[in-house]
Design a protein around this motif. Sequence first.
Motif, PDB file in Angstrom:
ATOM      1  N   GLN A 257       8.014  -6.681   1.260  1.00 29.44           N
ATOM      2  CA  GLN A 257       8.587  -6.813  -0.078  1.00 29.44           C
ATOM      3  C   GLN A 257       8.124  -5.658  -0.975  1.00 29.44           C
ATOM      4  OE1 GLN A 257      10.654  -9.789  -0.694  1.00 29.44           O
ATOM      5  NE2 GLN A 257      10.442  -9.669   1.524  1.00 29.44           N
ATOM      6  N   GLY A 258       7.432  -4.692  -0.386  1.00 28.97           N
ATOM      7  CA  GLY A 258       6.966  -3.554  -1.166  1.00 28.97           C
ATOM      8  C   GLY A 258       5.891  -2.780  -0.435  1.00 28.97           C
ATOM      9  N   PHE A 259       5.430  -1.685  -1.055  1.00 27.49           N
ATOM     10  CA  PHE A 259       4.407  -0.837  -0.448  1.00 27.49           C
ATOM     11  C   PHE A 259       3.609  -0.137  -1.536  1.00 27.49           C
ATOM     12  CE2 PHE A 259       8.000   1.898  -1.195  1.00 27.49           C
ATOM     13  CZ  PHE A 259       7.475   3.146  -1.483  1.00 27.49           C
ATOM     14  N   SER A 260       2.482   0.440  -1.145  1.00 26.04           N
ATOM     15  CA  SER A 260       1.663   1.237  -2.055  1.00 26.04           C
ATOM     16  C   SER A 260       1.511   2.635  -1.480  1.00 26.04           C
ATOM     17  CB  SER A 260       0.286   0.599  -2.242  1.00 26.04           C
ATOM     18  OG  SER A 260       0.393  -0.694  -2.785  1.00 26.04           O
ATOM     19  N   MET A 261       1.446   3.628  -2.364  1.00 23.22           N
ATOM     20  CA  MET A 261       1.232   5.004  -1.912  1.00 23.22           C
ATOM     21  C   MET A 261       0.042   5.591  -2.666  1.00 23.22           C
ATOM     22  SD  MET A 261       3.891   8.143  -1.323  1.00 23.22           S
ATOM     23  CE  MET A 261       4.491   8.261  -3.003  1.00 23.22           C
ATOM     24  N   GLU A 262      -0.891   6.122  -1.896  1.00 20.51           N
ATOM     25  CA  GLU A 262      -2.099   6.722  -2.454  1.00 20.51           C
ATOM     26  C   GLU A 262      -2.040   8.228  -2.257  1.00 20.51           C
ATOM     27  OE1 GLU A 262      -6.736   5.478  -2.290  1.00 20.51           O
ATOM     28  OE2 GLU A 262      -5.814   5.866  -0.343  1.00 20.51           O
ATOM     29  N   LYS A 263      -2.120   8.953  -3.376  1.00 20.10           N
ATOM     30  CA  LYS A 263      -2.153  10.422  -3.323  1.00 20.10           C
ATOM     31  C   LYS A 263      -3.157  10.899  -4.356  1.00 20.10           C
ATOM     32  CE  LYS A 263       1.419  12.896  -2.343  1.00 20.10           C
ATOM     33  NZ  LYS A 263       2.725  13.632  -2.380  1.00 20.10           N
ATOM     34  N   GLY A 264      -4.112  11.712  -3.929  1.00 15.95           N
ATOM     35  CA  GLY A 264      -5.162  12.148  -4.832  1.00 15.95           C
ATOM     36  C   GLY A 264      -5.967  10.962  -5.320  1.00 15.95           C
ATOM     37  N   ASP A 265      -6.117  10.847  -6.641  1.00 21.42           N
ATOM     38  CA  ASP A 265      -6.859   9.720  -7.224  1.00 21.42           C
ATOM     39  C   ASP A 265      -5.953   8.555  -7.601  1.00 21.42           C
ATOM     40  OD1 ASP A 265      -9.244  11.117  -7.012  1.00 21.42           O
ATOM     41  OD2 ASP A 265      -8.976  12.075  -8.972  1.00 21.42           O
ATOM     42  N   GLY A 266      -4.640   8.686  -7.341  1.00 20.29           N
ATOM     43  CA  GLY A 266      -3.710   7.671  -7.798  1.00 20.29           C
ATOM     44  C   GLY A 266      -3.259   6.732  -6.682  1.00 20.29           C
ATOM     45  N   LEU A 267      -3.049   5.484  -7.046  1.00 17.67           N
ATOM     46  CA  LEU A 267      -2.500   4.487  -6.139  1.00 17.67           C
ATOM     47  C   LEU A 267      -1.371   3.771  -6.865  1.00 17.67           C
ATOM     48  CD1 LEU A 267      -2.625   2.936  -3.428  1.00 17.67           C
ATOM     49  CD2 LEU A 267      -4.193   1.328  -4.537  1.00 17.67           C
ATOM     50  N   ASP A 268      -0.150   3.991  -6.423  1.00 20.38           N
ATOM     51  CA  ASP A 268       1.018   3.402  -7.067  1.00 20.38           C
ATOM     52  C   ASP A 268       1.641   2.351  -6.159  1.00 20.38           C
ATOM     53  OD1 ASP A 268       0.964   5.090  -9.396  1.00 20.38           O
ATOM     54  OD2 ASP A 268       1.697   6.716  -8.112  1.00 20.38           O
ATOM     55  N   SER A 269       2.022   1.228  -6.744  1.00 23.47           N
ATOM     56  CA  SER A 269       2.664   0.151  -5.987  1.00 23.47           C
ATOM     57  C   SER A 269       4.155   0.110  -6.310  1.00 23.47           C
ATOM     58  CB  SER A 269       2.028  -1.198  -6.315  1.00 23.47           C
ATOM     59  OG  SER A 269       0.717  -1.267  -5.803  1.00 23.47           O
ATOM     60  N   PHE A 270       4.933  -0.163  -5.286  1.00 26.48           N
ATOM     61  CA  PHE A 270       6.387  -0.230  -5.420  1.00 26.48           C
ATOM     62  C   PHE A 270       6.856  -1.568  -4.863  1.00 26.48           C
ATOM     63  CE2 PHE A 270       5.035   4.131  -4.941  1.00 26.48           C
ATOM     64  CZ  PHE A 270       5.736   4.814  -5.923  1.00 26.48           C
ATOM     65  N   ASN A 271       7.402  -2.411  -5.718  1.00 21.78           N
ATOM     66  CA  ASN A 271       7.903  -3.713  -5.288  1.00 21.78           C
ATOM     67  C   ASN A 271       9.386  -3.598  -4.957  1.00 21.78           C
ATOM     68  OD1 ASN A 271       5.440  -5.131  -5.674  1.00 21.78           O
ATOM     69  ND2 ASN A 271       5.838  -5.190  -7.880  1.00 21.78           N
ATOM     70  N   GLN A 272       9.742  -4.048  -3.762  1.00 19.13           N
ATOM     71  CA  GLN A 272      11.130  -4.008  -3.329  1.00 19.13           C
ATOM     72  C   GLN A 272      11.476  -5.336  -2.658  1.00 19.13           C
ATOM     73  OE1 GLN A 272      10.972   0.060  -1.235  1.00 19.13           O
ATOM     74  NE2 GLN A 272      12.807   0.217  -2.486  1.00 19.13           N
ATOM     75  N   PRO A 273      11.631  -6.390  -3.467  1.00 21.06           N
ATOM     76  CA  PRO A 273      11.923  -7.708  -2.894  1.00 21.06           C
ATOM     77  C   PRO A 273      13.245  -7.714  -2.148  1.00 21.06           C
ATOM     78  CG  PRO A 273      12.229  -7.721  -5.277  1.00 21.06           C
ATOM     79  CD  PRO A 273      11.590  -6.412  -4.941  1.00 21.06           C
ATOM     80  N   THR A 274      13.263  -8.429  -1.031  1.00 19.31           N
ATOM     81  CA  THR A 274      14.478  -8.500  -0.237  1.00 19.31           C
ATOM     82  C   THR A 274      15.433  -9.542  -0.806  1.00 19.31           C
ATOM     83  OG1 THR A 274      13.490 -10.124   1.264  1.00 19.31           O
ATOM     84  CG2 THR A 274      13.315  -7.810   1.887  1.00 19.31           C
ATOM     85  N   LYS A 275      16.692  -9.367  -0.460  1.00 21.20           N
ATOM     86  CA  LYS A 275      17.697 -10.387  -0.756  1.00 21.20           C
ATOM     87  C   LYS A 275      17.609 -11.441   0.336  1.00 21.20           C
ATOM     88  CE  LYS A 275      21.931  -8.973  -0.490  1.00 21.20           C
ATOM     89  NZ  LYS A 275      23.216  -8.336  -0.835  1.00 21.20           N
ATOM     90  N   GLY A 276      17.283 -12.670  -0.040  1.00 21.40           N
ATOM     91  CA  GLY A 276      17.030 -13.697   0.964  1.00 21.40           C
ATOM     92  C   GLY A 276      15.772 -13.357   1.744  1.00 21.40           C
ATOM     93  N   LYS A 277      15.715 -13.769   2.979  1.00 12.76           N
ATOM     94  CA  LYS A 277      14.552 -13.458   3.809  1.00 12.76           C
ATOM     95  C   LYS A 277      14.571 -12.013   4.280  1.00 12.76           C
ATOM     96  CE  LYS A 277      11.777 -15.385   7.588  1.00 12.76           C
ATOM     97  NZ  LYS A 277      10.582 -15.567   6.754  1.00 12.76           N
ATOM     98  N   GLY A 278      15.763 -11.415   4.317  1.00 10.26           N
ATOM     99  CA  GLY A 278      15.880 -10.016   4.710  1.00 10.26           C
ATOM    100  C   GLY A 278      16.840  -9.749   5.849  1.00 10.26           C
ATOM    101  N   TYR A 279      17.420 -10.797   6.414  1.00 13.20           N
ATOM    102  CA  TYR A 279      18.435 -10.599   7.462  1.00 13.20           C
ATOM    103  C   TYR A 279      19.733 -10.070   6.869  1.00 13.20           C
ATOM    104  CZ  TYR A 279      15.370 -13.333  10.491  1.00 13.20           C
ATOM    105  OH  TYR A 279      14.298 -13.780  11.223  1.00 13.20           O
ATOM    106  N   THR A 280      19.865 -10.188   5.551  1.00 12.46           N
ATOM    107  CA  THR A 280      21.081  -9.730   4.880  1.00 12.46           C
ATOM    108  C   THR A 280      21.393  -8.267   5.189  1.00 12.46           C
ATOM    109  OG1 THR A 280      19.662  -9.351   2.959  1.00 12.46           O
ATOM    110  CG2 THR A 280      20.991 -11.344   2.951  1.00 12.46           C
ATOM    111  N   TYR A 281      20.361  -7.444   5.320  1.00 19.73           N
ATOM    112  CA  TYR A 281      20.578  -5.999   5.468  1.00 19.73           C
ATOM    113  C   TYR A 281      21.129  -5.642   6.842  1.00 19.73           C
ATOM    114  CZ  TYR A 281      17.843  -6.336   1.250  1.00 19.73           C
ATOM    115  OH  TYR A 281      17.400  -6.710   0.004  1.00 19.73           O
TER     116      TYR A 281
END
Length: 327
Positions: A257-281
């Motif tokens: 439902q998302g991921f985090s990316m760490e570069k240098g001193d920064g850690l950014d989170s990205f939320n990407q909730p799926t539609k339904g459980k995720g079989y939709t895609y």
Amino acid sequence: MGDTIRWGIIGPGKIAHNFAKDLKLVSDGILTAVASRNIEKAELFAKEYNAKHAFGSYEELFNCDEVDVIYVATPHTLHAQWSIMAMDHGKHVLCEKPMGVNLSEVEEMIACAKRNQVFLMEALWSRFNPTIRKVKELIDAGELGEIGYLHADFAFYGLDRSEEGRVLNPNLAGGSLLDIGIYPIFLAYVLLGKPEKIKAASQFYKTGVEVQTSMIFEYESTQALLYSGLTSNSEMKAEIAGSEGSIFIHPRWHEAQGFSMEKGDGLDSFNQPTKGKGYTYEIEEVHSCLKSQKLESDLWSRQNSLDLIGLLDEVRRLTGIVFPFEE
């Protein structure tokens, strides 16, 4: 192909319920028919999801003119048999992973699809997950620099299951590798390609099935550490690390439902909730291909399925995983 894609399902078990729920969220698809060798089970499933037809045999569904594409959700050992019969009846097929138990089965299935000029795709739903697609895009664009390390696992406690069920029964191609080990292998393959060398070790249960497998996929300048098991739970957070940063796919990473990316001193989170459980895609990908008269997906092609089962076969060769019906 009409505006609405008409689906049939064979094998109305747990995963088929998840699929049917998500199919309701896709505007141009409808569940038309379901088949089980237990007609009462088929009728209950059809009633729950408003399917027009319930059949007590798979062959009846294959002969139904109101079905365009069939979702094969039977146990692993029956994927090839029923997919081939469906395609020989002119039906398009989305087959649950693994597409076949071994390379020869997958090759036979693909030959059948070519012979009948029908669509065939392995239902590797994680390939179409928005988070995994975005992570691949970032890695391919060089956001992490040169990749040096990947870790992915998939484990749950399964030793309390029935020894007659698909998880612990060698006659049903049981064990962790084909059921859940396929996911970490898939992630390494889709992000890094085919490895130059594989190392692997397995442990086995009293029924003869493998219940723990650890793998190292070696690339020119990268190692992928992969694991699947039925002896305990695991965190199921995937990590991909490079010379300029790291990405962490949030648990459970295969349905992220998302991921985090760490570069240098920064850690950014990205939320990407799926539609339904995720079989939709994956359903939407099938619809897109069928409406474009494409017989395979560009995102998860027949060659991708051949590569993946080849990697699974090699791990099995290295660890001695053989099923009774193969001997």
